[in-house]
Design an enzyme around this catalytic site. Sequence first.
Site, PDB file in Angstrom:
ATOM      1  N   SER A 168      -9.410  -9.703  -1.490  1.00  0.00           N
ATOM      2  CA  SER A 168      -8.232  -9.265  -0.753  1.00  0.00           C
ATOM      3  C   SER A 168      -8.290  -9.736   0.687  1.00  0.00           C
ATOM      4  O   SER A 168      -7.373  -9.455   1.448  1.00  0.00           O
ATOM      5  CB  SER A 168      -8.121  -7.749  -0.821  1.00  0.00           C
ATOM      6  OG  SER A 168      -9.378  -7.150  -0.734  1.00  0.00           O
TER       7      SER A 168
ATOM      8  N   HIS B 287      -4.714 -13.252  -5.895  1.00  0.00           N
ATOM      9  CA  HIS B 287      -4.839 -11.867  -5.450  1.00  0.00           C
ATOM     10  C   HIS B 287      -3.795 -10.948  -6.081  1.00  0.00           C
ATOM     11  O   HIS B 287      -2.606 -11.026  -5.757  1.00  0.00           O
ATOM     12  CB  HIS B 287      -4.731 -11.834  -3.907  1.00  0.00           C
ATOM     13  CG  HIS B 287      -4.931 -10.477  -3.346  1.00  0.00           C
ATOM     14  ND1 HIS B 287      -4.266 -10.030  -2.230  1.00  0.00           N
ATOM     15  CD2 HIS B 287      -5.710  -9.440  -3.757  1.00  0.00           C
ATOM     16  CE1 HIS B 287      -4.625  -8.792  -1.973  1.00  0.00           C
ATOM     17  NE2 HIS B 287      -5.492  -8.404  -2.885  1.00  0.00           N
TER      18      HIS B 287
ATOM     19  N   GLU C 127      -0.618 -12.944  -4.989  1.00  0.00           N
ATOM     20  CA  GLU C 127      -0.710 -13.897  -3.876  1.00  0.00           C
ATOM     21  C   GLU C 127      -1.541 -15.096  -4.317  1.00  0.00           C
ATOM     22  O   GLU C 127      -2.634 -14.916  -4.872  1.00  0.00           O
ATOM     23  CB  GLU C 127      -1.394 -13.250  -2.663  1.00  0.00           C
ATOM     24  CG  GLU C 127      -0.498 -12.333  -1.857  1.00  0.00           C
ATOM     25  CD  GLU C 127      -1.201 -11.803  -0.605  1.00  0.00           C
ATOM     26  OE1 GLU C 127      -0.664 -11.975   0.498  1.00  0.00           O
ATOM     27  OE2 GLU C 127      -2.286 -11.201  -0.729  1.00  0.00           O
TER      28      GLU C 127
ATOM     29  N   ASN D  20      -2.261  -7.786   2.910  1.00  0.00           N
ATOM     30  CA  ASN D  20      -3.226  -6.932   3.608  1.00  0.00           C
ATOM     31  C   ASN D  20      -3.239  -7.126   5.116  1.00  0.00           C
ATOM     32  O   ASN D  20      -3.631  -6.216   5.849  1.00  0.00           O
ATOM     33  CB  ASN D  20      -4.626  -7.140   3.035  1.00  0.00           C
ATOM     34  CG  ASN D  20      -4.762  -6.437   1.699  1.00  0.00           C
ATOM     35  OD1 ASN D  20      -4.209  -5.361   1.504  1.00  0.00           O
ATOM     36  ND2 ASN D  20      -5.471  -7.053   0.770  1.00  0.00           N
TER      37      ASN D  20
HETATM   38  N1  CAA Z   1      -0.771   0.780 -16.133  1.00  0.00           N
HETATM   39  C1  CAA Z   1       0.429   0.666 -16.722  1.00  0.00           C
HETATM   40  N2  CAA Z   1       1.539   1.287 -16.276  1.00  0.00           N
HETATM   41  C2  CAA Z   1       1.398   2.085 -15.196  1.00  0.00           C
HETATM   42  C3  CAA Z   1       0.174   2.272 -14.529  1.00  0.00           C
HETATM   43  C4  CAA Z   1      -0.939   1.561 -15.019  1.00  0.00           C
HETATM   44  N3  CAA Z   1      -2.132   1.648 -14.420  1.00  0.00           N
HETATM   45  N4  CAA Z   1       0.375   3.109 -13.482  1.00  0.00           N
HETATM   46  C5  CAA Z   1       1.670   3.445 -13.495  1.00  0.00           C
HETATM   47  N5  CAA Z   1       2.286   2.823 -14.532  1.00  0.00           N
HETATM   48  C6  CAA Z   1       3.720   2.835 -14.837  1.00  0.00           C
HETATM   49  C7  CAA Z   1       4.211   4.126 -15.395  1.00  0.00           C
HETATM   50  O1  CAA Z   1       4.039   4.183 -16.780  1.00  0.00           O
HETATM   51  C8  CAA Z   1       5.687   4.105 -14.984  1.00  0.00           C
HETATM   52  O2  CAA Z   1       6.405   3.245 -15.887  1.00  0.00           O
HETATM   53  P1  CAA Z   1       8.021   3.288 -16.014  1.00  0.00           P
HETATM   54  O3  CAA Z   1       8.588   2.695 -14.765  1.00  0.00           O
HETATM   55  O4  CAA Z   1       8.305   2.459 -17.217  1.00  0.00           O
HETATM   56  O5  CAA Z   1       8.408   4.716 -16.173  1.00  0.00           O
HETATM   57  C9  CAA Z   1       5.652   3.431 -13.630  1.00  0.00           C
HETATM   58  O6  CAA Z   1       4.443   2.672 -13.614  1.00  0.00           O
HETATM   59  C10 CAA Z   1       5.649   4.425 -12.493  1.00  0.00           C
HETATM   60  O7  CAA Z   1       4.526   5.315 -12.685  1.00  0.00           O
HETATM   61  P2  CAA Z   1       4.579   6.884 -12.512  1.00  0.00           P
HETATM   62  O8  CAA Z   1       5.953   7.412 -12.852  1.00  0.00           O
HETATM   63  O9  CAA Z   1       3.404   7.471 -13.214  1.00  0.00           O
HETATM   64  O10 CAA Z   1       4.244   7.130 -11.020  1.00  0.00           O
HETATM   65  P3  CAA Z   1       5.040   6.768  -9.720  1.00  0.00           P
HETATM   66  O11 CAA Z   1       6.499   6.651  -9.907  1.00  0.00           O
HETATM   67  O12 CAA Z   1       4.507   7.736  -8.749  1.00  0.00           O
HETATM   68  O13 CAA Z   1       4.504   5.302  -9.353  1.00  0.00           O
HETATM   69  C11 CAA Z   1       3.022   3.765  -8.417  1.00  0.00           C
HETATM   70  C12 CAA Z   1       3.161   5.015  -9.247  1.00  0.00           C
HETATM   71  C13 CAA Z   1       3.658   2.582  -9.130  1.00  0.00           C
HETATM   72  C14 CAA Z   1       1.532   3.500  -8.243  1.00  0.00           C
HETATM   73  C15 CAA Z   1       3.767   3.973  -7.025  1.00  0.00           C
HETATM   74  O14 CAA Z   1       3.321   5.141  -6.427  1.00  0.00           O
HETATM   75  C16 CAA Z   1       3.556   2.840  -6.066  1.00  0.00           C
HETATM   76  O15 CAA Z   1       4.201   1.797  -6.148  1.00  0.00           O
HETATM   77  N6  CAA Z   1       2.612   3.023  -5.086  1.00  0.00           N
HETATM   78  C17 CAA Z   1       2.277   2.000  -4.117  1.00  0.00           C
HETATM   79  C18 CAA Z   1       1.316   1.036  -4.718  1.00  0.00           C
HETATM   80  C19 CAA Z   1       0.946  -0.076  -3.766  1.00  0.00           C
HETATM   81  O16 CAA Z   1       1.380  -0.162  -2.640  1.00  0.00           O
HETATM   82  N7  CAA Z   1       0.067  -0.963  -4.238  1.00  0.00           N
HETATM   83  C20 CAA Z   1      -0.421  -2.052  -3.467  1.00  0.00           C
HETATM   84  C21 CAA Z   1      -1.693  -1.638  -2.867  1.00  0.00           C
HETATM   85  S1  CAA Z   1      -2.329  -2.932  -1.858  1.00  0.00           S
HETATM   86  C22 CAA Z   1      -3.210  -3.871  -2.889  1.00  0.00           C
HETATM   87  O17 CAA Z   1      -3.375  -3.603  -4.050  1.00  0.00           O
HETATM   88  C23 CAA Z   1      -3.809  -5.059  -2.268  1.00  0.00           C
HETATM   89  C24 CAA Z   1      -5.217  -4.903  -1.875  1.00  0.00           C
HETATM   90  O18 CAA Z   1      -5.894  -5.901  -1.881  1.00  0.00           O
HETATM   91  C25 CAA Z   1      -5.796  -3.653  -1.378  1.00  0.00           C
END
Ligand code: CAA
Length: 291
Positions: free
Chosen positions: A119, A140, A152, A190
Amino acid sequence: MAIQTVGVVGAGQMGSGIAHVFSLAGYDVLLNDIAQDSLDKAMATIDRNIERQVARGKVTPEDKSAAMARIRTTLDLTSLGPCDLIIEAATEKEAVKQAIFDKLAGHLAPHTILASNTSSISITRLASRTDRPEKFMGFHFMNPVPVMQLVELIRGIATDKATYDTLHDVVVRLGKTSSTSEDFPAFIVNRILMPMINEAVYTLYEGVGSVKSIDESMKLGANHPMGPLELADFIGLDTCLAIMNVLHDGLADTKYRPCPLLTKYVEAGWLGRKTQRGFYDYRGDVPVPTR
Ligand code: CAA
């Protein structure tokens, strides 16, 4: 070049998500870790997460069975050597990543493309120590991998066009969207996201707001799906700190200094969801703020 066999190194949060999306897209996946327990947990996580997609009608039960059957696990890193593409998704420590690429050297097929899910670490530097910097790229994924649309693509200074085009096409076959970033510390997502998370920790450290008020403010006031402290716990506080250190060291600008409170949480081993404690305590039925 056509990719069919994909080796994934590291069966943690990111590696298991990467194995999940590749197997569903029809690739044959060989997943490696140093601990059998991690491989077993990863397979259980992948099974559970694909089952969520089945329950929501996004994947058929037949496609799930076929995807699960396409993933094999191994403790032997060198057995990934003949894969068309190897994606390293180990912990965010350069020495660990370096040791993995060193161990793979001499076992790779001539055409094998090497990629790192880092990352933040320099792709050019990781690539320069392999025998194939022109076939090395940053690849990424975002967490949770099955849900997040973006990958990415990061070219090192020596990466050739054929390698870039191949990984670009892989992203399309995964049904995801790529963005291209130059190889500078923490790339694009990031570079922007981590200083925001770090600033949220400073906001907590300086007493401007509580964990709850900071997260609610950004969810309700900026329409973020998660508050920055909740998101930090989700990513892992050790990873957040590692990325801030790469930004601080790599860009030599004090605006990237990691918040001492973030360092303190990491020193305590309170790394977020994966250790059940971070800015929230996850050991009960509902997450409880720790400050
Ligand atoms: N596998 C498969 N499906 C998943 C899943 C997983 N691990 N986690 C969630 N889902 C699915 C759910 O089944 C649901 O599907 P539908 O749209 O078909 O209903 C959908 O994703 C939404 O899940 P939830 O309803 O359970 O939960 P939510 O609405 O609260 O969403 C989330 C959860 C998608 C994680 C949301 O909170 C979100 O987008 N959070 C921000 C995540 C983010 O910013 N990620 C980037 C981080 S930075 C990074 O990763 C880079 C790095 O290098 C650090």
